[in-house]
Enzyme design. Structure first.
Site, PDB file in Angstrom:
ATOM      1  N   HIS A 169      -2.735   2.898  -4.659  1.00  0.00           N
ATOM      2  CA  HIS A 169      -2.152   2.434  -3.384  1.00  0.00           C
ATOM      3  C   HIS A 169      -0.713   1.958  -3.568  1.00  0.00           C
ATOM      4  CE1 HIS A 169      -5.869   2.530  -0.898  1.00  0.00           C
ATOM      5  NE2 HIS A 169      -6.475   2.299  -2.059  1.00  0.00           N
ATOM      6  N   GLU A 200      -9.971   2.586  -5.207  1.00  0.00           N
ATOM      7  CA  GLU A 200      -9.551   3.941  -4.833  1.00  0.00           C
ATOM      8  C   GLU A 200      -8.312   4.406  -5.597  1.00  0.00           C
ATOM      9  OE1 GLU A 200     -10.871   4.135  -0.183  1.00  0.00           O
ATOM     10  OE2 GLU A 200      -9.053   3.008  -0.605  1.00  0.00           O
ATOM     11  N   TYR A 257     -16.714  -4.613   7.690  1.00  0.00           N
ATOM     12  CA  TYR A 257     -15.494  -3.808   7.814  1.00  0.00           C
ATOM     13  C   TYR A 257     -15.080  -3.769   9.281  1.00  0.00           C
ATOM     14  CZ  TYR A 257     -14.116  -2.278   3.231  1.00  0.00           C
ATOM     15  OH  TYR A 257     -13.595  -2.267   1.960  1.00  0.00           O
ATOM     16  N   ASP A 274       0.856  -1.190   0.000  1.00  0.00           N
ATOM     17  CA  ASP A 274       0.000   0.000   0.000  1.00  0.00           C
ATOM     18  C   ASP A 274       0.889   1.235   0.000  1.00  0.00           C
ATOM     19  OD1 ASP A 274      -2.305   1.808   0.446  1.00  0.00           O
ATOM     20  OD2 ASP A 274      -3.332  -0.072   0.870  1.00  0.00           O
ATOM     21  N   TRP A 302      -8.729  -3.388   7.992  1.00  0.00           N
ATOM     22  CA  TRP A 302      -7.742  -2.427   7.496  1.00  0.00           C
ATOM     23  C   TRP A 302      -6.876  -1.960   8.657  1.00  0.00           C
ATOM     24  CZ3 TRP A 302      -7.083  -2.754   2.582  1.00  0.00           C
ATOM     25  CH2 TRP A 302      -8.147  -3.182   1.778  1.00  0.00           C
TER      26      TRP A 302
HETATM   27  C1  ACM Z   1     -11.114  -0.660   0.339  1.00  0.00           C
HETATM   28  O1  ACM Z   1     -11.701  -0.586   1.435  1.00  0.00           O
HETATM   29  N1  ACM Z   1     -10.342   0.334  -0.083  1.00  0.00           N
HETATM   30  C2  ACM Z   1     -11.274  -1.837  -0.517  1.00  0.00           C
END
Ligand code: ACM
Ligand code: ZN
Length: 530
Positions: free
Chosen positions: A257, A321, A415, A194, A463
């Site tokens: 990223h 993104e 998430y 990333d 994340w």
């Molecule tokens: C993401 O949450 N950018 C896949």
């Protein structure tokens, strides 16, 4: 006042007693028939195997979990499956679901049978939960007689870790895998690159890790952060996961990223310059260039080396993104668009993924991609992910119409970097994702069979911007992962929030015993001493 207090205490005691007498398994099996009687598990019980394949790992795994309860390993007796007081593991080839199993607990024998080691392993996990829950501190544990037949609703049940944002050492990832396996997760997705870090050794491009795995500080904390996985370490991790029936999916996120890679090799992005690994959360505009052949040579080399490490037939290539500001201005990108007779940079994205897919064909890989609705097309053999908040319906419909398989990891339910309760917020834009909301997830969204046939499973994403170590990863994952794996494993008619809450409590006790970190869901008012 006193009488209300007494009533509450009686209610809690009865509630607790009720729970102990029920069979409590997560994820909920397809069919459970409780019979009269008990099997008495003690140090005099033995394990017997009947199998065409080596089951030494499965036997060791069962013994490890039995030892937690009765304090000793059971003796293994081979090919003596008729004796009394035995746990028999039968792995006999046949047709059916390789993850399915049947578990029969009688008063003289326990038999787990499956057509594959994976199903057998899952039968052992179910039995281990039953044994654990029957543990009352005595050396002989009375286990209720029961017949369970079980198989998963979806073939893909995953968690995702993000060591790119905060590196997680291999031994920590192994601990995470151990617990995933106990609850029938079968994929671990590793987000390996990333803007904030590149975490995998690539021998042809040493600067990716020399430069790209290091940042001098994070959000002004003044603390240098670094770390990457050596290829040999990853091979060992893949084998470790495989024993536990977990496939590791690597992700190299392209074309966005990529600031860590660009800091190491600036020629990969659109404009010349000096680039630095990002030290704050967020998304860089410095993408891999879409019009530069050198980028595709680079990706060929990277995926070639990764193919030697990760046997999975699917690799994740991100795709999320990617701000296209620089692609609109870059001479090479503009030239490529002219050559392809396309006018929108989103169409260049589609071209980019087709080129990656051509590379994948050489290595027998297929792409997994985060669905972005503004990208006009993806390679036909891609498996897409729904992820953006509020867009699931459209992504499910579009992926069905365009013929892509789909994995559901929607922000609304999956998430796990989102806070679990009010007061835990790490940044102001994230909504609360509590346990009940994860549990409410039906990956088929109640659609008729034909409209959900392309959905192959579920994944929760953790994340890593605010997940700085494995303890935090466990805290953010559990207990929400109990709810998620049940969404992936159990048919909707076998699921209920009421039943899940009851089945949750013994798992938390189990985690306490094993020393696994988790968040106690205090909003549920279940009896539990922290
Ligand atoms: C993401 O949450 N950018 C896949
Ligand atoms: Zn460019």
């Amino acid at each position: 006042m006193k009488s209300i207090f007494t009533t509450i205490m009686i209610f809690l005691t009865l509630h607790l007693m009720g729970q102990q007498s029920e069979l409590v398994i997560i994820p909920q099996p397809s069919s459970i028939n409780v019979n009269d009687g008990y099997y008495s598990l003690s140090e005099y019980s033995t394990i017997a195997t009947q199998s065409d394949v080596d089951l030494s790992f499965e036997v060791a795994n069962l013994n490890k979990q039995i030892k937690w309860v009765i304090g000793t390993n059971l003796k293994l007796v081979k090919n003596e499956t008729e004796a009394e007081n035995q746990i028999v593991l039968k792995c006999t080839q046949g047709n059916g679901d390789s993850e399915g199993y049947s578990l029969s607990i009688g008063d003289k024998q326990i038999i787990i049978s499956a057509i594959d080691r994976t199903g057998l392993f899952y039968g052992i996990q179910t039995l281990s939960q039953i044994i654990d829950n029957a543990d009352d501190g005595h050396k002989t544990v009375r286990i209720p007689c029961v017949k369970i037949d079980d198989k998963p609703r979806f073939k893909y049940r995953a968690l995702m870790l993000d060591p790119a944002r905060h590196f997680l050492p291999v031994d920590d990832v192994k601990k995470y895998i151990d617990v995933m396996a106990m609850y029938k997760f079968n994929h671990l997705h590793l987000h390996l690159s990333d803007d904030q870090g590149w975490r995998v050794e690539i021998k042809k491009y040493p600067k990716l890790t020399e430069i790209g795995s290091f940042r001098p500080q994070t959000e002004g904390d003044g603390i240098p952060h670094s770390g990457f996985y050596k290829q040999e370490e990853l091979k060992e991790l893949v084998a470790y996961a495989k024993d536990r029936k977990i496939t590791i999916i690597p992700e190299i996120d392209v074309p966005g990223h990529n600031l860590a890679a660009v800091a190491a090799y600036p020629e990969l992005t659109c404009f010349e310059g000096e680039y630095k690994v990002m030290t704050v959360p967020g998304v860089s505009k410095d993408l891999l260039c879409g019009g530069n052949e050198q980028v595709f040579e680079f990706l060929d080399d990277v995926f070639g080396e990764l193919s030697e490490i990760f046997p999975s037939d699917k690799f994740h290539i991100g795709g999320d993104e990617a701000p296209l500001d620089h692609w609109k201005e870059c001479p090479k990108c503009k030239m490529k668009m002219k050559e392809l007779a396309i006018s929108k940079p989103q169409e260049l994205m589609s071209y980019f993924f087709e080129r990656v897919n051509e590379i994948f064909a050489k290595y027998n890989k297929k792409p997994l991609i985060w669905y972005e609705l503004d990208v006009p097309g993806y390679p036909q053999n891609s498996t897409m992910y729904s992820w953006r908040l509020g867009l699931s319906d459209e992504v499910i419909r579009k992926s069905r119409e365009l013929g892509y398989e789909l994995i559901c990891s929607p922000g609304e339910h999956a998430y796990f970097d989102y806070p679990q309760w009010k007061g835990e917020e790490t940044c102001n834009w994230m909504p609360i994702l509590n346990l009940e909301k994860v549990y409410a997830f039906d990956p088929g969204y109640g659609l008729e069979e034909a409209k959900q046939a392309h959905i192959i499973g579920v994944e929760a994403t953790l994340w890593g911007e605010y997940v700085k170590n494995i303890d935090r990863a466990f805290y953010m994952t559990w207990p929400r992962a109990f709810a998620l794996v049940e969404a992936g494993w159990s048919e909707m008619e076998n699921r209920s929030w009421e039943s899940f809450q009851k089945r949750l409590y013994p798992q938390l006790e189990r985690f306490k015993k094993m020393g696994v970190n988790f968040r106690f869901p205090s909003e549920l008012k279940i009896p539990f001493k922290q």
